[in-house]
Design a protein around this motif. Structure first.
Motif, PDB file in Angstrom:
ATOM      1  N   ALA A   1      80.123  67.271  25.034  1.00  0.00           N
ATOM      2  CA  ALA A   1      79.350  68.413  25.803  1.00  0.00           C
ATOM      3  C   ALA A   1      79.670  69.753  25.080  1.00  0.00           C
ATOM      4  CB  ALA A   1      79.823  68.354  27.357  1.00  0.00           C
ATOM      5  N   ILE A   2      80.887  69.849  24.864  1.00  0.00           N
ATOM      6  CA  ILE A   2      81.236  71.034  24.215  1.00  0.00           C
ATOM      7  C   ILE A   2      80.584  71.349  22.834  1.00  0.00           C
ATOM      8  CG2 ILE A   2      83.299  72.384  22.948  1.00  0.00           C
ATOM      9  CD1 ILE A   2      85.358  71.065  25.296  1.00  0.00           C
ATOM     10  N   ALA A   3      80.413  70.320  22.013  1.00  0.00           N
ATOM     11  CA  ALA A   3      79.850  70.154  20.840  1.00  0.00           C
ATOM     12  C   ALA A   3      78.345  70.742  21.344  1.00  0.00           C
ATOM     13  CB  ALA A   3      79.859  69.115  19.840  1.00  0.00           C
ATOM     14  N   PHE A   4      77.487  69.900  22.014  1.00  0.00           N
ATOM     15  CA  PHE A   4      76.294  70.197  22.548  1.00  0.00           C
ATOM     16  C   PHE A   4      76.167  71.873  22.689  1.00  0.00           C
ATOM     17  CE2 PHE A   4      74.973  65.846  23.565  1.00  0.00           C
ATOM     18  CZ  PHE A   4      73.933  65.748  22.563  1.00  0.00           C
ATOM     19  N   HIS A   5      77.030  72.210  23.481  1.00  0.00           N
ATOM     20  CA  HIS A   5      77.001  73.535  24.242  1.00  0.00           C
ATOM     21  C   HIS A   5      77.050  74.639  23.011  1.00  0.00           C
ATOM     22  CE1 HIS A   5      78.639  77.215  25.982  1.00  0.00           C
ATOM     23  NE2 HIS A   5      77.913  77.167  26.923  1.00  0.00           N
ATOM     24  N   TRP A   6      78.030  74.461  22.195  1.00  0.00           N
ATOM     25  CA  TRP A   6      77.961  75.621  21.378  1.00  0.00           C
ATOM     26  C   TRP A   6      77.230  75.381  19.979  1.00  0.00           C
ATOM     27  CZ3 TRP A   6      80.281  79.713  22.869  1.00  0.00           C
ATOM     28  CH2 TRP A   6      81.099  79.516  23.816  1.00  0.00           C
ATOM     29  N   LEU A   7      76.733  74.346  19.820  1.00  0.00           N
ATOM     30  CA  LEU A   7      75.836  74.186  18.462  1.00  0.00           C
ATOM     31  C   LEU A   7      74.231  74.845  19.096  1.00  0.00           C
ATOM     32  CD1 LEU A   7      74.793  73.074  15.827  1.00  0.00           C
ATOM     33  CD2 LEU A   7      74.491  70.949  16.829  1.00  0.00           C
ATOM     34  N   MET A   8      74.128  74.451  20.553  1.00  0.00           N
ATOM     35  CA  MET A   8      72.718  74.734  20.865  1.00  0.00           C
ATOM     36  C   MET A   8      72.995  76.623  20.776  1.00  0.00           C
ATOM     37  SD  MET A   8      70.912  72.391  21.583  1.00  0.00           S
ATOM     38  CE  MET A   8      69.695  72.717  22.833  1.00  0.00           C
ATOM     39  N   ALA A   9      74.135  77.020  21.541  1.00  0.00           N
ATOM     40  CA  ALA A   9      74.138  78.369  21.523  1.00  0.00           C
ATOM     41  C   ALA A   9      74.114  79.017  20.093  1.00  0.00           C
ATOM     42  CB  ALA A   9      75.706  78.682  22.160  1.00  0.00           C
ATOM     43  N   LEU A  10      74.744  78.452  18.946  1.00  0.00           N
ATOM     44  CA  LEU A  10      74.572  79.108  17.694  1.00  0.00           C
ATOM     45  C   LEU A  10      73.100  79.075  17.243  1.00  0.00           C
ATOM     46  CD1 LEU A  10      76.008  79.798  14.894  1.00  0.00           C
ATOM     47  CD2 LEU A  10      75.947  77.509  14.464  1.00  0.00           C
ATOM     48  N   LEU A  11      72.298  77.928  17.704  1.00  0.00           N
ATOM     49  CA  LEU A  11      71.015  77.856  17.366  1.00  0.00           C
ATOM     50  C   LEU A  11      70.207  78.775  17.872  1.00  0.00           C
ATOM     51  CD1 LEU A  11      70.547  73.967  16.839  1.00  0.00           C
ATOM     52  CD2 LEU A  11      70.508  75.575  15.065  1.00  0.00           C
ATOM     53  N   ILE A  12      70.321  79.007  19.287  1.00  0.00           N
ATOM     54  CA  ILE A  12      69.593  79.884  19.931  1.00  0.00           C
ATOM     55  C   ILE A  12      69.912  81.457  19.415  1.00  0.00           C
ATOM     56  CG2 ILE A  12      69.305  81.180  22.349  1.00  0.00           C
ATOM     57  CD1 ILE A  12      70.024  78.437  23.449  1.00  0.00           C
ATOM     58  N   PHE A  13      71.175  81.730  19.150  1.00  0.00           N
ATOM     59  CA  PHE A  13      71.408  83.105  18.516  1.00  0.00           C
ATOM     60  C   PHE A  13      70.843  83.345  17.304  1.00  0.00           C
ATOM     61  CE2 PHE A  13      74.769  82.753  21.759  1.00  0.00           C
ATOM     62  CZ  PHE A  13      74.278  84.126  22.584  1.00  0.00           C
ATOM     63  N   ALA A  14      70.527  82.380  16.361  1.00  0.00           N
ATOM     64  CA  ALA A  14      69.720  82.583  15.310  1.00  0.00           C
ATOM     65  C   ALA A  14      68.258  82.548  15.512  1.00  0.00           C
ATOM     66  CB  ALA A  14      70.245  81.229  14.546  1.00  0.00           C
ATOM     67  N   ALA A  15      67.833  81.575  16.377  1.00  0.00           N
ATOM     68  CA  ALA A  15      66.615  81.685  16.270  1.00  0.00           C
ATOM     69  C   ALA A  15      65.775  82.951  17.074  1.00  0.00           C
ATOM     70  CB  ALA A  15      66.127  80.536  17.348  1.00  0.00           C
ATOM     71  N   PHE A  16      66.412  83.387  18.094  1.00  0.00           N
ATOM     72  CA  PHE A  16      65.793  84.358  18.827  1.00  0.00           C
ATOM     73  C   PHE A  16      65.597  85.782  18.051  1.00  0.00           C
ATOM     74  CE2 PHE A  16      65.773  88.153  21.816  1.00  0.00           C
ATOM     75  CZ  PHE A  16      64.726  87.956  22.626  1.00  0.00           C
ATOM     76  N   PRO A  17      66.700  86.350  17.374  1.00  0.00           N
ATOM     77  CA  PRO A  17      66.574  87.609  16.640  1.00  0.00           C
ATOM     78  C   PRO A  17      65.770  87.234  15.449  1.00  0.00           C
ATOM     79  CG  PRO A  17      68.742  86.684  16.599  1.00  0.00           C
ATOM     80  CD  PRO A  17      68.177  85.644  17.664  1.00  0.00           C
ATOM     81  N   LEU A  18      65.815  85.951  14.972  1.00  0.00           N
ATOM     82  CA  LEU A  18      64.677  85.546  13.852  1.00  0.00           C
ATOM     83  C   LEU A  18      63.241  85.641  14.206  1.00  0.00           C
ATOM     84  CD1 LEU A  18      64.260  84.800  10.860  1.00  0.00           C
ATOM     85  CD2 LEU A  18      64.565  82.432  11.660  1.00  0.00           C
ATOM     86  N   GLY A  19      62.983  85.346  15.481  1.00  0.00           N
ATOM     87  CA  GLY A  19      61.414  85.356  16.010  1.00  0.00           C
ATOM     88  C   GLY A  19      61.199  86.780  16.347  1.00  0.00           C
ATOM     89  N   VAL A  20      62.053  87.556  16.765  1.00  0.00           N
ATOM     90  CA  VAL A  20      61.619  88.877  16.990  1.00  0.00           C
ATOM     91  C   VAL A  20      61.511  89.542  15.805  1.00  0.00           C
ATOM     92  CG1 VAL A  20      62.596  91.113  17.914  1.00  0.00           C
ATOM     93  CG2 VAL A  20      62.818  89.062  19.363  1.00  0.00           C
TER      94      VAL A  20
END
Length: 182
Positions: free
Chosen positions: A13-32
C-alpha cells in the motif's frame, strides 16, 4: 478481506501510494507546461511522455483498486470525529475514482482527436472512440476539469495529513511512511 496492522499500511500500500504520488506530481505540471507550447518536435515528445505516465497511472490505479478490494487499510483512530472519518473515506474514494477517470479521459481525448496512444513508444493501444473533433474538444475540457479537481483534492489531502501530524499529533501521517508501528 485481510486486515493490515492496526496502525500502519502494508509495504504494498505504501509503495502504491508514493509511486502514484510521484507520477501525479510529474504528469500534472508536464500537462500544464506542454499545453501552452507551440507545435514542435519537443511538444510532441512531451505529449508522448505525458501519455506514458497517464497510462502507467491507469494501470497502477487499476492494480491498486483490485489489491485494495482484498486488503483493508488500518482503522482510523477512534478519537477521530465521525465527520472526519466520513470525509477521509470520501476523499480516498474520490482520489481513486479520479486516478482512473483522468487517464481514461486523456486516452479517449487522444482517440477522438485522432492521435493513437502508444505506451512507452512500443505498445500501441487501441483507439477507444472514432476520430471526432467536437468530442475531442469536449474530452479535453473534461480532462482539464478532472485534473484541476485532482489538484484541489490532493492539496486538501496533503493539508489534512500535515494537520494530523503537526497539530493533532495522532500518528495518521506516520502510517503511510513506514510499515513499522510508531
Amino acid at each position: 478481506m485481510r486486515q493490515t496492522s492496526s496502525t500502519t499500511y502494508t509495504g504494498t500500500a505504501i509503495a502504491f501510494h508514493w509511486l502514484m504520488a510521484l507520477l501525479i506530481f510529474a504528469a500534472f505540471p508536464l500537462g500544464v507546461y506542454m499545453h501552452e507550447l507551440p507545435l514542435s518536435p519537443i511538444k510532441l515528445r512531451l505529449y508522448s511522455y505525458h501519455k506514458w505516465i497517464g497510462i502507467t497511472v491507469l494501470v497502477l490505479a487499476t492494480l491498486r483498486v483490485l489489491w485494495r478490494t482484498s486488503h483493508r487499510p488500518p482503522a482510523l483512530p477512534a478519537s477521530l470525529p465521525r465527520w472526519q472519518q466520513i470525509a477521509t473515506h470520501a476523499m480516498h474514494h474520490s482520489l481513486y475514482l479520479l486516478l482512473l477517470l483522468i487517464p481514461l479521459s486523456g486516452w479517449l481525448m487522444s482517440s477522438a482527436k485522432g492521435f493513437q496512444t502508444v505506451w512507452f513508444g512500443i505498445f500501441p493501444l487501441p483507439d477507444l472512440v472514432a476520430k471526432d473533433k467536437a468530442l475531442g474538444d469536449l474530452l479535453q475540457e473534461v480532462h482539464e476539469v478532472l485534473n484541476f479537481t485532482l489538484l484541489g483534492l490532493v492539496s486538501l489531502h496533503i493539508l489534512a495529513a500535515l494537520k494530523h501530524h503537526f497539530i493533532d499529533r495522532d500518528g495518521i501521517l506516520l502510517r503511510i511512511l513506514s510499515t513499522h508501528p510508531k
